[in-house]
Design an enzyme around this catalytic site. Structure first.
Site, PDB file in Angstrom:
ATOM      1  N   LYS A   1       1.086   4.197  -2.903  1.00  0.00           N
ATOM      2  CA  LYS A   1       0.750   5.592  -2.613  1.00  0.00           C
ATOM      3  C   LYS A   1       1.954   6.515  -2.785  1.00  0.00           C
ATOM      4  O   LYS A   1       1.805   7.675  -3.181  1.00  0.00           O
ATOM      5  CB  LYS A   1       0.187   5.704  -1.191  1.00  0.00           C
ATOM      6  CG  LYS A   1      -1.154   4.980  -1.004  1.00  0.00           C
ATOM      7  CD  LYS A   1      -2.213   5.544  -1.940  1.00  0.00           C
ATOM      8  CE  LYS A   1      -3.588   4.977  -1.665  1.00  0.00           C
ATOM      9  NZ  LYS A   1      -4.642   5.570  -2.516  1.00  0.00           N
TER      10      LYS A   1
ATOM     11  N   TYR B   1       0.836  -1.211   0.000  1.00  0.00           N
ATOM     12  CA  TYR B   1       0.000   0.000   0.000  1.00  0.00           C
ATOM     13  C   TYR B   1       0.869   1.258   0.000  1.00  0.00           C
ATOM     14  O   TYR B   1       0.628   2.192  -0.782  1.00  0.00           O
ATOM     15  CB  TYR B   1      -0.898  -0.028   1.234  1.00  0.00           C
ATOM     16  CG  TYR B   1      -1.870   1.113   1.331  1.00  0.00           C
ATOM     17  CD1 TYR B   1      -3.014   1.149   0.530  1.00  0.00           C
ATOM     18  CD2 TYR B   1      -1.674   2.154   2.234  1.00  0.00           C
ATOM     19  CE1 TYR B   1      -3.926   2.193   0.629  1.00  0.00           C
ATOM     20  CE2 TYR B   1      -2.574   3.202   2.337  1.00  0.00           C
ATOM     21  CZ  TYR B   1      -3.701   3.218   1.538  1.00  0.00           C
ATOM     22  OH  TYR B   1      -4.598   4.246   1.639  1.00  0.00           O
TER      23      TYR B   1
END
Length: 241
Positions: free
Chosen positions: A153, A149
């Protein structure tokens, strides 16, 4: 935002839904891209007297995105803005993380931004436009158990800064909003102890609301942000400065 057309990916719920609603409050028309039924968002937007269309599309699939973007132009006449908000998690320590869990998060969170941005640029080159991608505090400072993740990002930040430099002279702006701990279904699954520990680290001593992110996105998309591009706006209550 009056009479603008904005594509919001992952716009059926959570932060995406809040963004769609607030932009509609400001006079914008909304195209919702999601694999989850977006009828509630569409009904909310049209209930405010604005236009809205739902496109059931897997944003990690380029050809599907291109077809959906063409559909937006056909049904709504133009594309002024894009909000790359679609995202998922598959949290695990790296040694326990499966290859598919890495690939899936990168595909939905990062490749989707490539797909959607590439598709809308064909139209924005003629008219200009604004793109805001939703990153995360995890992409700015990292987070244990979220290497996939955080990587997706963080990748959004580098991607967005590059787009800002490539297309600024064509009156296309690209910026990032990086949320901290926001009250959504994604954060509700955390246990109470984890939530309490997180709260202790936030100087403002409260969790963020989806509307806090929507307000920042509106600022960047609107004329108020007309001289801002390639920036990361952190909305995290001071959790990371």
């Amino acid at each position: 935002m009056k009479d603008t057309v904005t594509i919001v990916t992952g716009g059926s719920q959570g932060i995406g839904r809040a963004i769609a609603d607030f932009l509609a409050d400001k006079g914008g028309n909304i195209a919702v891209f999601d694999i989850v039924d977006g009828s509630e968002t569409v009904n909310s937007v049209t209930g405010k007297g604005r236009r809205s269309e739902f496109f059931s599309v897997d944003v990690s699939n380029l050809s599907a995105v291109e077809a959906a973007v063409d559909g937006v132009v056909k049904k709504m006449g133009k594309i002024d803005n894009l909000v790359n908000n679609a995202g998922i998690t598959a949290d695990k320590l790296l040694l326990r993380m499966k290859e598919d869990e890495w690939d899936r998060v990168i595909r939905v969170n990062l490749k989707s931004a490539f797909n959607c941005t590439k598709a809308v640029l064909r139209h924005m080159l003629k008219t200009g436009g604004s793109i805001v991608s939703i990153s995360s505090i995890a992409g700015v400072m990292g987070n244990p158990g979220q290497s996939n993740y955080a990587a997706s990002k963080a990748g959004l930040i580098g991607f967005t800064k590059s787009i800002a430099k490539e297309y600024g002279e064509r009156n296309i702006r690209a910026n990032i909003v990086a949320p901290g701990f926001i009250k959504t279904k994604m954060t509700e699954i955390l246990d109470e102890k984890s939530k309490e520990e997180m709260l202790k680290m936030i100087p403002l001593k409260k969790y963020g609301e989806p509307s806090d992110i929507a307000h920042a996105v509106y600022f960047l998309l609107s004329e108020y942000g007309s001289y801002i591009t390639g920036e990361v706006i952190n909305v995290n209550g001071g959790l990371h400065m």
